[in-house]
Design a protein around this motif. Sequence first.
Motif, PDB file in Angstrom:
ATOM      1  N   ARG A 151       9.023   6.637 -12.963  1.00  5.78           N
ATOM      2  CA  ARG A 151      10.277   5.867 -12.238  1.00  5.78           C
ATOM      3  C   ARG A 151       9.615   5.319 -11.053  1.00  5.78           C
ATOM      4  N   SER A 152       9.058   5.831 -10.336  1.00 15.41           N
ATOM      5  CA  SER A 152       8.406   5.247  -8.958  1.00 15.41           C
ATOM      6  C   SER A 152       7.276   4.613  -8.949  1.00 15.41           C
ATOM      7  N   GLN A 153       6.527   4.477 -10.150  1.00 16.00           N
ATOM      8  CA  GLN A 153       5.167   3.899 -10.152  1.00 16.00           C
ATOM      9  C   GLN A 153       5.407   2.326  -9.721  1.00 16.00           C
ATOM     10  N   SER A 154       6.372   1.642 -10.150  1.00 13.91           N
ATOM     11  CA  SER A 154       6.622   0.455 -10.000  1.00 13.91           C
ATOM     12  C   SER A 154       6.836   0.076  -8.500  1.00 13.91           C
ATOM     13  N   SER A 155       7.355   1.049  -7.766  1.00 10.24           N
ATOM     14  CA  SER A 155       7.678   0.641  -6.322  1.00 10.24           C
ATOM     15  C   SER A 155       6.952   1.317  -5.281  1.00 10.24           C
ATOM     16  N   ARG A 156       6.170   2.384  -5.767  1.00  8.97           N
ATOM     17  CA  ARG A 156       5.244   3.003  -4.596  1.00  8.97           C
ATOM     18  C   ARG A 156       4.013   2.359  -4.469  1.00  8.97           C
ATOM     19  N   TYR A 157       3.813   1.041  -3.788  1.00 12.32           N
ATOM     20  CA  TYR A 157       2.643   0.309  -3.405  1.00 12.32           C
ATOM     21  C   TYR A 157       2.583   0.461  -1.885  1.00 12.32           C
ATOM     22  N   PRO A 158       1.248   0.059  -1.687  1.00  7.28           N
ATOM     23  CA  PRO A 158       0.863   0.162   0.015  1.00  7.28           C
ATOM     24  C   PRO A 158       1.479  -0.857   0.612  1.00  7.28           C
ATOM     25  N   LYS A 159       1.816  -1.933  -0.069  1.00  7.09           N
ATOM     26  CA  LYS A 159       2.153  -3.224   0.497  1.00  7.09           C
ATOM     27  C   LYS A 159       3.728  -2.967   1.070  1.00  7.09           C
ATOM     28  N   ARG A 160       4.323  -2.256   0.103  1.00  5.88           N
ATOM     29  CA  ARG A 160       5.908  -2.097   0.235  1.00  5.88           C
ATOM     30  C   ARG A 160       5.859  -0.904   1.398  1.00  5.88           C
ATOM     31  N   ALA A 161       4.945  -0.037   1.399  1.00  6.15           N
ATOM     32  CA  ALA A 161       4.923   1.012   2.482  1.00  6.15           C
ATOM     33  C   ALA A 161       4.623   0.261   3.821  1.00  6.15           C
ATOM     34  N   ARG A 162       3.930  -0.731   4.008  1.00 14.92           N
ATOM     35  CA  ARG A 162       3.456  -1.403   5.235  1.00 14.92           C
ATOM     36  C   ARG A 162       5.117  -2.036   5.418  1.00 14.92           C
ATOM     37  N   LEU A 163       5.573  -2.823   4.742  1.00 14.28           N
ATOM     38  CA  LEU A 163       7.047  -3.392   4.982  1.00 14.28           C
ATOM     39  C   LEU A 163       7.911  -2.347   5.268  1.00 14.28           C
ATOM     40  N   ALA A 164       8.095  -1.226   4.950  1.00 14.84           N
ATOM     41  CA  ALA A 164       8.711  -0.099   5.321  1.00 14.84           C
ATOM     42  C   ALA A 164       8.463   0.475   6.817  1.00 14.84           C
ATOM     43  N   CYS A 165       7.127   0.579   6.899  1.00 12.18           N
ATOM     44  CA  CYS A 165       6.601   0.851   8.281  1.00 12.18           C
ATOM     45  C   CYS A 165       6.991  -0.281   9.477  1.00 12.18           C
ATOM     46  N   THR A 166       7.035  -1.303   9.073  1.00 11.70           N
ATOM     47  CA  THR A 166       7.818  -2.482   9.779  1.00 11.70           C
ATOM     48  C   THR A 166       9.134  -2.146  10.168  1.00 11.70           C
ATOM     49  N   LEU A 167       9.729  -2.148   9.138  1.00 19.01           N
ATOM     50  CA  LEU A 167      11.312  -1.893   9.327  1.00 19.01           C
ATOM     51  C   LEU A 167      11.363  -0.583  10.276  1.00 19.01           C
ATOM     52  N   VAL A 168      10.767   0.331  10.042  1.00 22.81           N
ATOM     53  CA  VAL A 168      11.035   1.657  10.805  1.00 22.81           C
ATOM     54  C   VAL A 168      10.614   1.342  12.382  1.00 22.81           C
ATOM     55  N   TRP A 169       9.604   0.645  12.730  1.00 25.40           N
ATOM     56  CA  TRP A 169       9.357   0.322  14.054  1.00 25.40           C
ATOM     57  C   TRP A 169      10.364  -0.691  14.518  1.00 25.40           C
ATOM     58  N   VAL A 170      10.931  -1.763  13.939  1.00 25.55           N
ATOM     59  CA  VAL A 170      12.013  -2.344  14.491  1.00 25.55           C
ATOM     60  C   VAL A 170      13.104  -1.517  14.720  1.00 25.55           C
ATOM     61  N   LEU A 171      13.626  -0.610  13.813  1.00 26.40           N
ATOM     62  CA  LEU A 171      14.720   0.313  14.063  1.00 26.40           C
ATOM     63  C   LEU A 171      14.479   1.277  15.044  1.00 26.40           C
ATOM     64  N   ALA A 172      13.490   1.614  15.201  1.00 25.42           N
ATOM     65  CA  ALA A 172      13.079   2.592  16.512  1.00 25.42           C
ATOM     66  C   ALA A 172      13.140   1.954  17.758  1.00 25.42           C
TER      67      ALA A 172
END
Length: 419
Positions: free
Chosen positions: A152-173
């Motif tokens: 189920r997670s194959q369609s969502s686990r992409y490095p591009k989305r991971a980089r977006l998640a990292c950006t959100l983490v940095w903004v939240l931190a």
Amino acid sequence: MAIPNDYSLFNSTSSSYSTTEIYLNTSLAPSAPPCTDWPHVPMTVAIPAIYIVICVLGIVGNALAVWVLAHASASRRTVANTFMLNLCVSDLLFLLSLPLWAVYYYQGYNWPFGRVACKVCGVLLNLNLYASIFFITCMSMDRYLAIVRPLRSQSSRYPKRARLACTLVWVLACACSAPALHLRDTHYSEEYGVEVCGIHYPNRTWRLTVVLMKMTLGFLLPLFVISCCYWAIGRHLLADTGLVRMRNPSRAPNMPSFKSPESKESCKPERPPTPCVCPGSGGGRPLEGRGLERVLWTVASVVLAFFLCWFPFHCVTFLTVLRDEGWLDSCGLHWTINTFIALTLGLGFSSSAINPVLYCFIGNHFRGRLTGLCKGLCARLEARGEDHSQKRGSFSTRLSSFSRKLSDLKDLAIVEPSA
């Protein structure tokens, strides 16, 4: 601006003002009962030594991890590696400021680096506290999706989305660290003759808000998510291995399998169960025996390390809130807070040195890539050395040839006049 009445938080036998709050109104400062019978524990030597050890080990480990992850091929730039790289960068940024805090302790809580450095180091401290925990939480969720929900997670686990998640983490931190940037400042104490780098809360509402946000977003909520993810991973691995053994009794020890020709012909072949494969293991083999035990121990060590590193600090912080609000008040409580706040903070800082070991160096592929990079670096250095030696040899050859020609010319000049 006034320093709280509890001066035991300030002297050389207790914690530093890097974690001490300064109130703008002396009427808001909590009262401190005299605790002359409790022994003082010196911190001006022990804490800097601990910080330097954490700094050296952490910088070496995280720098190696960043080096390996940054030189990874395109096929190796996975979601997990993206989170690992950002986690190591966050730890490195903080560890570079740790020597300044060590000097601060060593000089009796005197900040000699100026107001800007005080704010920057305070922000890096809080930024790492939030960012590292958020990245560990993201990695735990990614491991849950990769192991428990692989299809189920194959369609969502992409490095591009991971980089977006990292950006959100940095903004939240950064957003969570904004109060530290605003409130932390230097203050000169005339009574003690030192420059303090501390957080100046306008009132107790500010203090309670910041402390509760730190405890909730920086510990309790991530601990809940991480525990749920790894509990589900452990349950999935154990259940999947049990299913494999039930459907394949011939693999179980001391359980012989009896088959007859009739049963072989009449029974339809049963679809084998899908084995559980650990991401990054590099193989399609099911996790059984020592492989499963290793994964489960790794999972347990991650949760245990996170809990042991940060729970004591947040526990002492909570006791500080109870004391300052007047709900608890005793000499033992004051001694516990003043003695252990610095030690528990150092224990939390040690997670920056432990993280690359738990998330990078345990993996066989990471160690293999590190070994390959080291061999490649050594080969390039040897090639440069050989090239340099060849150039030196060529230069020596040309020099000797030139010397011989010069000698021949001298001989010729000597012979010609006599002729």
